[in-house]
Design a protein around this motif. Structure first.
Motif, PDB file in Angstrom:
ATOM      1  N   PHE A 165       1.806  12.842 -23.336  1.00 28.04           N
ATOM      2  CA  PHE A 165       3.254  13.040 -23.298  1.00 28.04           C
ATOM      3  C   PHE A 165       3.744  13.203 -21.861  1.00 28.04           C
ATOM      4  N   TRP A 166       3.073  14.051 -21.077  1.00 26.00           N
ATOM      5  CA  TRP A 166       3.510  14.269 -19.693  1.00 26.00           C
ATOM      6  C   TRP A 166       3.390  12.978 -18.876  1.00 26.00           C
ATOM      7  N   LYS A 167       2.392  12.156 -19.202  1.00 23.33           N
ATOM      8  CA  LYS A 167       2.225  10.879 -18.488  1.00 23.33           C
ATOM      9  C   LYS A 167       3.474  10.008 -18.662  1.00 23.33           C
ATOM     10  N   GLU A 168       3.997   9.980 -19.901  1.00 22.15           N
ATOM     11  CA  GLU A 168       5.237   9.221 -20.167  1.00 22.15           C
ATOM     12  C   GLU A 168       6.401   9.742 -19.322  1.00 22.15           C
ATOM     13  N   CYS A 169       6.337  11.016 -18.970  1.00 17.06           N
ATOM     14  CA  CYS A 169       7.407  11.662 -18.179  1.00 17.06           C
ATOM     15  C   CYS A 169       7.172  11.503 -16.684  1.00 17.06           C
ATOM     16  N   VAL A 171       4.539  12.711 -15.128  1.00 11.68           N
ATOM     17  CA  VAL A 171       3.971  13.986 -14.693  1.00 11.68           C
ATOM     18  C   VAL A 171       2.488  14.024 -15.072  1.00 11.68           C
ATOM     19  N   THR A 172       1.659  14.475 -14.139  1.00 12.87           N
ATOM     20  CA  THR A 172       0.216  14.599 -14.401  1.00 12.87           C
ATOM     21  C   THR A 172      -0.096  16.021 -14.833  1.00 12.87           C
ATOM     22  N   LEU A 173      -0.741  16.149 -15.997  1.00 13.91           N
ATOM     23  CA  LEU A 173      -1.150  17.467 -16.491  1.00 13.91           C
ATOM     24  C   LEU A 173      -2.514  17.796 -15.869  1.00 13.91           C
ATOM     25  N   VAL A 174      -2.481  18.686 -14.892  1.00 11.93           N
ATOM     26  CA  VAL A 174      -3.695  19.018 -14.130  1.00 11.93           C
ATOM     27  C   VAL A 174      -4.562  20.008 -14.906  1.00 11.93           C
ATOM     28  N   ASP A 175      -3.960  21.120 -15.305  1.00 15.53           N
ATOM     29  CA  ASP A 175      -4.669  22.141 -16.096  1.00 15.53           C
ATOM     30  C   ASP A 175      -3.642  23.022 -16.786  1.00 15.53           C
ATOM     31  N   PHE A 176      -4.114  23.861 -17.694  1.00 14.27           N
ATOM     32  CA  PHE A 176      -3.194  24.772 -18.394  1.00 14.27           C
ATOM     33  C   PHE A 176      -3.978  25.869 -19.094  1.00 14.27           C
ATOM     34  N   LEU A 201       1.536  21.060 -13.210  1.00 16.64           N
ATOM     35  CA  LEU A 201       2.193  19.780 -13.466  1.00 16.64           C
ATOM     36  C   LEU A 201       2.516  19.140 -12.122  1.00 16.64           C
ATOM     37  N   TRP A 202       1.940  17.971 -11.867  1.00 18.20           N
ATOM     38  CA  TRP A 202       2.176  17.298 -10.586  1.00 18.20           C
ATOM     39  C   TRP A 202       2.943  15.995 -10.826  1.00 18.20           C
ATOM     40  N   ASP A 203       3.895  15.700  -9.943  1.00 16.04           N
ATOM     41  CA  ASP A 203       4.586  14.412 -10.010  1.00 16.04           C
ATOM     42  C   ASP A 203       3.524  13.306  -9.898  1.00 16.04           C
ATOM     43  N   VAL A 229      11.011  19.279 -14.027  1.00 17.05           N
ATOM     44  CA  VAL A 229      10.097  18.974 -15.157  1.00 17.05           C
ATOM     45  C   VAL A 229      10.824  19.058 -16.496  1.00 17.05           C
ATOM     46  N   MET A 230      11.750  20.002 -16.601  1.00 15.24           N
ATOM     47  CA  MET A 230      12.519  20.116 -17.856  1.00 15.24           C
ATOM     48  C   MET A 230      13.346  18.853 -18.082  1.00 15.24           C
ATOM     49  N   LYS A 231      13.954  18.345 -16.998  1.00 12.68           N
ATOM     50  CA  LYS A 231      14.770  17.117 -17.080  1.00 12.68           C
ATOM     51  C   LYS A 231      13.885  15.939 -17.527  1.00 12.68           C
ATOM     52  N   ARG A 232      12.723  15.826 -16.899  1.00 10.96           N
ATOM     53  CA  ARG A 232      11.813  14.719 -17.262  1.00 10.96           C
ATOM     54  C   ARG A 232      11.420  14.802 -18.733  1.00 10.96           C
ATOM     55  N   LEU A 233      11.164  16.015 -19.189  1.00 12.48           N
ATOM     56  CA  LEU A 233      10.736  16.200 -20.581  1.00 12.48           C
ATOM     57  C   LEU A 233      11.845  15.792 -21.555  1.00 12.48           C
TER      58      LEU A 233
END
Ligand code: TMP
Length: 237
Positions: A165-169, A171-176, A201-203, A229-233
């Motif tokens: 999902f973040w990839k579509e935005c 954004v790279t999901l690094v860890d959580f 979250l990295w651009d 990030v909220m806007k991208r989501l």
């Protein structure tokens, strides 16, 4: 739903009783802490963003078959959730080296792993959330082997869903970090929150940090990063 007595105040949220014993209200604050509360500050508007983002992501995860505590968003900062007993484990999934992983193992931030990693911390502020393995979790009676198996399965599934999902935005999901809870019937559900407080979250193009590391590391532009990030989501829902 009537907001009752405050049950608990954490670093970023307050939890209230409701007139239903199985439901609680979570109220998100703008307070930010880092390094086990040593560093304190405010990120204006963070509570509104984290509430909304966490709810949108949890609803997405529910659709993908992951049970969560989410019930209903009540206001900008308040959400109705199922009452759980929190499993005192912080579950950390990593796709790319960063933060404490880079420091502990001497790996540059940004090194991409062949497959994701999982680690557990004992959720205990007095001890500074020490890193443990699953056998420590059994010895400390934090969770059963069956519960840890379920938590691991859900955590890797959540990683695949959120990464895509973040990839579509862009954004790279690094860890959580995730936290799980037990419902009254003993079943495990995802609890706590999923937000820029709990994810790196990295651009995807520039590598710019769009998460709480901007606060932890005094990088500036903290509010703007959360808003971005909220806007991208919301643009990709
Ligand atoms: P770490 O690299 O500092 O161990 O953090 C890993 C991930 O966990 C990162 O996305 C931030 C998140 N995290 C929390 O949500 N709460 C915490 O208390 C810590 C230390 C990390």
């Amino acid at each position: 739903m009537q907001k009752g007595k405050q049950l608990y105040e954490g670093k970023a949220k307050r939890v209230y009783e409701t007139d239903d014993p199985e439901l609680l209200i979570v109220d998100y604050k703008d307070d930010a802490t880092a390094f086990n509360g040593l560093k304190k500050g405010t990120i204006v508007g963070k509570g509104v963003i984290n509430n909304r983002m966490s709810n949108l992501l949890m609803q997405r995860l529910e659709k993908a078959g992951i049970p969560t505590h989410f019930v209903k968003e009540l206001s900008e900062r308040e959400t109705l959730v199922k009452k759980v007993s929190i499993v005192p484990l912080e579950v950390i999934i990593r796709n790319i080296a960063a933060g404490s992983f880079s420091k502990r193992y001497g790996v540059d931030e940004g090194v991409v792993f062949a497959s994701p990693t999982i680690e557990f911390s004992y959720k205990n502020d007095d001890l500074g959330d020490p890193l443990i393995n699953e056998y420590h979790a059994y010895a400390l009676k934090l969770a059963t082997p069956e519960e840890v198996d379920t938590i691991k399965k859900y955590s890797f599934e959540i990683n695949e869903e959120l990464k895509a999902f973040w990839k579509e935005c862009g954004v790279t999901l690094v860890d959580f970090k995730l936290e799980f809870g037990r419902l009254k019937d003993g079943s495990i559900v995802l609890a706590d929150e999923i937000s820029p407080d709990t994810c790196r979250l990295w651009d995807s193009k520039t590598g710019e940090k769009l998460d709480k590391d901007r606060f932890r590391r005094d990088l500036g532009g903290v509010e703007d990063a959360y808003a971005e990030v909220m806007k991208r989501l919301t643009e990709h829902l």
